[in-house]
Design a protein around this motif. Structure first.
Motif, mmCIF file in Angstrom:
data_model
loop_
_atom_site.group_PDB
_atom_site.id
_atom_site.type_symbol
_atom_site.label_atom_id
_atom_site.label_comp_id
_atom_site.label_asym_id
_atom_site.label_seq_id
_atom_site.Cartn_x
_atom_site.Cartn_y
_atom_site.Cartn_z
ATOM 1 N N VAL A 1 -30.420 15.499 -10.927
ATOM 2 C CA VAL A 1 -31.128 15.761 -9.675
ATOM 3 C C VAL A 1 -31.614 14.440 -9.099
ATOM 4 C CG1 VAL A 1 -32.943 17.068 -8.531
ATOM 5 C CG2 VAL A 1 -31.902 17.978 -10.621
ATOM 6 N N ASP A 2 -31.173 14.125 -7.891
ATOM 7 C CA ASP A 2 -31.662 12.936 -7.204
ATOM 8 C C ASP A 2 -32.757 13.351 -6.228
ATOM 9 O OD1 ASP A 2 -31.981 10.362 -6.453
ATOM 10 O OD2 ASP A 2 -29.967 10.080 -5.656
ATOM 11 N N GLU A 3 -33.722 12.461 -5.995
ATOM 12 C CA GLU A 3 -34.922 12.787 -5.218
ATOM 13 C C GLU A 3 -35.564 14.048 -5.801
ATOM 14 O OE1 GLU A 3 -36.066 10.766 -3.066
ATOM 15 O OE2 GLU A 3 -34.344 9.512 -2.566
ATOM 16 N N ALA A 4 -35.671 14.072 -7.127
ATOM 17 C CA ALA A 4 -36.131 15.270 -7.825
ATOM 18 C C ALA A 4 -37.561 15.638 -7.466
ATOM 19 C CB ALA A 4 -36.007 15.068 -9.339
ATOM 20 N N GLN A 5 -38.320 14.669 -6.985
ATOM 21 C CA GLN A 5 -39.712 14.956 -6.633
ATOM 22 C C GLN A 5 -39.811 15.920 -5.455
ATOM 23 O OE1 GLN A 5 -38.257 12.034 -5.960
ATOM 24 N NE2 GLN A 5 -38.512 11.748 -3.752
ATOM 25 N N ASP B 1 -41.737 16.533 0.794
ATOM 26 C CA ASP B 1 -41.743 17.988 0.946
ATOM 27 C C ASP B 1 -43.095 18.549 0.517
ATOM 28 O OD1 ASP B 1 -41.187 20.876 0.363
ATOM 29 O OD2 ASP B 1 -39.170 20.268 0.953
ATOM 30 N N LEU B 2 -43.642 19.453 1.321
ATOM 31 C CA LEU B 2 -44.952 20.030 0.989
ATOM 32 C C LEU B 2 -44.915 20.820 -0.304
ATOM 33 C CD1 LEU B 2 -46.182 21.236 4.507
ATOM 34 C CD2 LEU B 2 -46.606 19.059 3.346
ATOM 35 N N ALA B 3 -43.739 21.303 -0.677
ATOM 36 C CA ALA B 3 -43.602 22.058 -1.926
ATOM 37 C C ALA B 3 -43.176 21.161 -3.083
ATOM 38 C CB ALA B 3 -42.582 23.188 -1.749
ATOM 39 N N GLY B 4 -43.086 19.847 -2.843
ATOM 40 C CA GLY B 4 -42.636 18.923 -3.880
ATOM 41 C C GLY B 4 -43.685 18.667 -4.938
ATOM 42 N N THR B 5 -43.350 17.729 -5.841
ATOM 43 C CA THR B 5 -44.181 17.515 -7.023
ATOM 44 C C THR B 5 -45.085 16.291 -6.882
ATOM 45 O OG1 THR B 5 -44.128 17.320 -9.429
ATOM 46 C CG2 THR B 5 -42.509 16.041 -8.206
ATOM 47 N N ASP B 6 -46.220 16.350 -7.563
ATOM 48 C CA ASP B 6 -47.123 15.205 -7.669
ATOM 49 C C ASP B 6 -47.011 14.529 -9.031
ATOM 50 O OD1 ASP B 6 -48.374 15.412 -5.104
ATOM 51 O OD2 ASP B 6 -49.446 17.163 -5.837
#
Length: 749
Positions: free
Chosen positions: A526-530, A560-565
Motif C-alpha cells: 500500500v502506497d500513501e497508506a496513511q 484524507d479526513l478518514a486517514g490515520t494519525d
C-alpha cells in the motif's frame, strides 16, 4: 588504445546481441505455437499456456531494453560481475552468468559495499547508457589497500545518483535500480512474512522502494507469489499511471495495481463527493450501520398479508413471519445464505394452513410434500418472500440505503441530520472511492446463495463423466483388442478423462484476482497508506489473511479526513503489536532550500517527526509573489507560460483549481488538467490530493492560506504541496500567508 568506455561498450553490445537472440528464439517459438492446428482440447490448452508464457517473455525483454546493464563489480579475488535489470546466462557454454539480476543475493554488494566494509569489492562501477550506447562510467574504489583516493563512505554511486536526481522529469516515474541506497536496499530485501511499515518523509523514495520490493519479492519467492499474486494499492488513478512503467522496466508484468475505489470487482469508484461524506463512509461505525441496514430488509408486515394461491386465500401475519425470521437469523449465516431457511419456514407455515383447509386428518406425508412443492413454486408466495426477505446484492443494498432518508436514519441513528443528508443521493449516480469498501463489507454481510450454480455445475460434471465413460466402454468393446496390451480403459477412469477436457484458466494471477472478490493475495503493498480509512483497511485485511504486507507512507502527509494519525492505532485491530517499523530519513527529491521551508510547516503539525535530510542544494531559494485577488489566476497563468525546460505543477486549492486551470489553458493550450491529467504535459494544474505521490521539476503553490483553510488537515496538505518539486518552489497569493511561510523571499514582479 581502448578506453574504459570502449571496454564497457563492447561488453554491453554483446549483452544486447544475446538479448536479441533470446527475443528472436522466443518470437519463433511463439509463431510455431500459434500455427499449431490441432483442435483437441488438450492441444488447445497447451497452446494457450505456451502462448501466454512466450508473450510474457517478449514483454519482459522489451521492457528492459533501455538500461539493460548498469553496473559492474570488481572483486579483490579477480572475479568480475556485471549487474542489470534481468539475469542473462551463457546458454552455449557452461551456463556462466553474463549479467547478474539486481535482485540476486550476489548483487547486494553493488548497493551495500562501502570503503569501511567493502565486502570483497575492489571497485564498483556505474555504467550509464542511452538506449544501447554507453555514455559514461563512474568508478568507486573501495579497497583502500589498492590506493584508491576516491574511496568514501558517502551515498552509493554519488555521481550516478545526483545525475538521476537532477534529470528533468518526464511525467512518468523511473526506476531507481541503478542508484538504490543502503537504507533502501535493507527494506527492499526484507523478508516476505509479516507487516512491514515504511515511514518516510517526502522525497525519501518510499514509492520507489515499494515497487522495487514488489519486484524483489516476486523474484525471490516466485513459486509462492506467482499463484496468489501481488496487489499494489495507490492513492489515485493518476498515481497508478505515473508509476505504471516501473515494474515492467524491472522485468515484472504480473502485478495488480488498483486504487481503493477499484477494490470491489466491477465497480470504479471515481465519482467525486464532499470530503466529509467520504470521512463518514470511512468510519468503523459503518460496519454496524451496514449490519443494521441488512437487518432492516428482513421485514415484518405491519398488517397481515393476504395471499391468493390457487384462488384460495392464505394469510401471513407478523408472528408467523417473526418465527421464520428468528430461525433464519439463528443460523448466523449471511443474509442471502439464510434466505432459504426463511423461505422454508414461510412455505411450511402456508402448507399447514392449506392442509388445515383441506382437512389435515385426511392427508398423508406424500400429499403434504406435494402441497409444499406447489407452494414453494407459486409466484405469489415467491413475491411475498422477496418482499419480506429480499435477495440483495451489495449494490442494491447501498443504492436503496442512500436513496431513502428513513433507511439512513435507522442505520445511522447517532449521525446528525446534516451529515446524513450528505449521504443521500440519486440511485443513478455512480460510485465513489469511499463506496468500494462499503460494497465489500456488504458482500460479507449478504453472502451468496449459490445453490443453483453448484447444482448446475454438478449436473455438467456428471454429464461429462457419463460421456467419457461411454467413450471408454466403446474402446473396451473392440473385438480385435489384444487382452495383453494395455488400453485407455486400463490407464484412466472416466472421471480423470473428463477432467482432461475441462477448460483451464490461463489468465494471469493479477487478471483473475481483479475479477474475484474472494481472492487472497500472497503480498499486498500500500502506497500513501496513511490515507486509507478504517473501512478500507478491513477490505485489505480480507484480501491478505496471511498479513504479508508492506505499508509505505508518512503520517505527516495525511490529507484524507478518514486517514490515520498513527500506525499503531491503525494496525492494532488486525495484528496488535506484531508489525515492524522502518524509516527512510534521506530526502533525494526535495532540495535543501525547499525542505527548510517545508520543515517549518511540519513543525506546526506537532507529529514529532523530523524532516528528512536533503542530499543536495540547487541554489534557488523558494519565493513568494503577492498579487491583487482579481489578478491571481492570470498571474499564475503567466508564470506557467514562462516556465522553461522541465515540468511544472500548479497546485491550487479545490475552490480555485477550475478558475486557475482555465486561465492556464488560455496561455498554455496543452496543459494537463483534472482528475487524470496528461502527466507528460509541460504544465499540469492539480489539487493537493491529485498531486499525492507525484514529483515535478518545479511547483507553483497557489493561495496557501486557502489550502490550509480548505480542510481539517490543511497544514498536512500544504506540507505535501511544498514537497513535490525537484528544483524550485514558488508561492503566489492574494491573502496573508500562513505563519510558516512568512520568511519566504519576495519575488520581484
Amino acid at each position: 588504445m581502448s578506453t574504459e568506455l570502449d571496454v564497457e561498450q563492447e561488453y554491453v553490445t554483446m549483452l544486447y546481441a544475446h538479448l536479441d537472440g533470446l527475443r528472436a528464439d522466443t518470437d519463433s517459438r511463439l509463431a510455431t505455437t500459434l500455427r499449431e492446428s490441432s483442435s483437441s482440447p488438450t492441444a488447445m490448452t497447451h497452446r494457450d499456456a505456451a502462448t501466454a508464457h512466450y508473450s510474457e517473455l517478449l514483454a519482459q525483454y522489451g521492457a528492459v531494453e533501455n538500461g539493460l546493464c548498469f553496473g559492474r563489480l570488481d572483486f579483490t579475488d579477480g572475479v568480475r560481475s556485471y549487474i542489470g535489470r534481468i539475469g542473462l546466462f551463457d546458454t552455449e557454454g557452461d551456463y556462466e552468468p553474463l549479467l547478474m539480476d539486481w535482485r540476486a543475493p550476489a548483487a547486494r554488494p553493488f548497493y551495500l559495499a562501502t570503503a569501511a566494509s567493502p565486502d570483497g569489492v575492489r571497485r564498483r562501477r556505474h555504467i550509464r547508457t542511452s538506449q544501447r550506447k554507453v555514455t559514461a562510467v563512474d568508478d568507486e574504489v573501495l579497497d583502500l589497500g589498492a590506493g584508491g583516493r576516491d574511496a568514501h563512505d558517502g551515498v552509493t554511486g554519488e555521481a550516478a545518483l545526483l545525475s538521476a536526481l537532477n534529470a528533468a522529469r518526464t511525467g512518468r516515474m523511473s526506476d531507481i535500480v541503478e542508484t538504490i541506497q543502503a537504507e533502501q536496499d535493507e527494506i527492499i530485501r526484507s523478508g516476505l512474512n509479516g507487516v512491514l511499515v515504511v515511514q518516510g518523509g517526502p522525497g525519501t523514495g518510499k514509492t520507489a522502494v515499494a515497487l522495487h520490493r514488489a519486484a524483489y519479492l516476486l523474484y525471490t519467492y516466485r513459486q509462492q507469489l506467482s499463484r496468489r499474486g501481488v496487489l499494489i494499492v495507490g492513492p489515485n488513478a493518476t498515481f497508478l499511471k505515473y508509476i505504471g512503467q516501473v515494474l515492467p522496466s524491472l522485468g515484472e508484468t504480473g502485478v495488480l495495481l488498483q486504487t481503493v475505489g477499484d477494490l470491489y470487482p466491477g465497480v470504479r469508484g471515481t465519482r467525486p463527493e464532499p470530503a466529509r461524506a467520504a470521512e463518514i463512509k470511512g468510519r468503523i461505525d459503518m460496519v454496524d450501520a451496514l449490519r443494521k441496514a441488512v437487518h432492516d430488509r428482513q421485514e415484518l408486515p405491519d398488517e397481515p398479508m393476504t395471499l391468493i394461491v390457487e384462488r384460495e386465500e392464505l394469510t401471513l401475519d407478523a408472528p408467523t413471519v417473526k418465527a421464520a425470521r428468528t430461525r433464519a437469523r439463528r443460523s448466523r449465516k449471511p443474509h442471502n445464505e439464510a434466505r432459504p431457511l426463511f423461505a422454508e419456514e414461510i412455505v411450511a407455515a402456508l402448507t399447514r394452513q392449506e392442509a388445515e383447509r383441506l382437512g389435515a386428518e385426511f392427508l398423508d406425508a406424500g400429499d403434504l410434500a406435494d402441497i409444499r412443492r406447489e407452494m414453494a413454486a407459486d409466484p405469489v408466495v415467491q413475491d411475498a418472500i422477496e418482499t419480506l426477505w429480499p435477495q440483495l446484492t451489495p449494490q442494491r443494498l447501498l443504492t436503496d440505503l442512500y436513496a431513502a432518508a428513513d433507511r439512513l436514519a435507522s442505520a445511522l441513528p447517532d449521525l446528525d441530520e446534516a451529515d446524513r443528508a450528505l449521504l443521500l443521493r440519486s440511485p443513478r449516480l455512480g460510485w465513489t472511492a469511499a463506496d468500494a469498501p462499503l460494497l465489500d463489507e456488504a458482500a460479507e454481510l449478504l453472502g451468496v446463495d449459490d445453490r443453483a450454480e453448484r447444482a448446475a455445475e454438478a449436473r455438467r460434471r456428471r454429464d461429462e463423466q457419463d460421456y467419457a465413460q461411454g467413450v471408454l466402454d466403446i474402446l473396451q468393446m473392440e473385438d480385435d483388442a489384444d487382452p495383453d496390451i494395455l488400453t485407455a480403459y486400463d490407464l484412466i477412469d472416466a472421471g480423470r478423462l473428463a477432467e482432461r477436457h475441462d477448460d483451464e484458466d490461463h489468465r494471469t494471477a493479477a487478471e483473475r484476482a481483479a475479477a474475484d472478490r474472494s481472492w487472497t493475495f500472497g503480498h499486498v503493498i500500500v502506497d500513501e497508506a496513511q490515507e486509507l480509512s478504517a473501512m478500507a483497511w478491513r477490505v485489505l485485511m480480507r484480501r491478505c489473511p496471511s498479513r504479508s504486507m508492506t505499508l509505505v507512507g508518512d503520517v505527516a502527509q495525511t490529507g484524507d479526513l478518514a486517514g490515520t494519525d498513527t500506525w499503531a492505532g491503525t494496525l492494532a485491530p488486525y495484528v496488535a503489536d506484531r508489525w515492524r517499523l522502518t524509516e527512510l530519513t534521506v530526502n533525494y527529491r526535495t532540495p535543501a532550500e525547499v525542505m527548510a521551508v517545508a520543515a517549518d510547516v511540519l513543525a506546526e503539525l506537532g507529529t514529532g517527526l523530523a524532516a528528512p535530510r536533503s542530499v543536495r542544494e540547487t541554489g534557488v531559494e523558494p519565493w513568494r509573489l503577492r498579487v491583487d485577488p482579481a489578478e491571481l489566476a492570470d498571474t499564475v497563468a503567466g508564470l506557467a507560460a514562462d516556465q522553461g525546460a522541465g515540468t511544472l505543477a500548479v497546485i491550487a486549492p479545490s475552490a480555485l483549481v477550475d478558475e486557475v486551470g482555465r486561465a492556464v489553458l488560455g496561455r498554455v493550450p496543452d496543459a494537463g488538467l483534472g482528475d487524470r491529467p496528461e502527466l507528460e504535459s509541460r504544465v499540469v494544474v492539480l489539487t493537493v490530493a491529485q498531486s499525492k505521490g507525484l514529483e515535478f521539476d518545479a511547483v507553483l503553490v497557489v493561495e496557501p492560506a486557502a489550502v490550509v483553510a480548505g480542510s481539517e488537515r490543511g497544514r498536512n496538505d500544504l506540507y505535501v504541496a511544498l514537497t513535490r518539486s525537484t528544483q524550485w518552489v514558488g508561492v503566489v497569493h492574494a491573502a496573508e500567508l500562513p505563519a510558516a511561510l512568512a520568511n519566504l523571499v519576495e519575488r520581484a514582479v
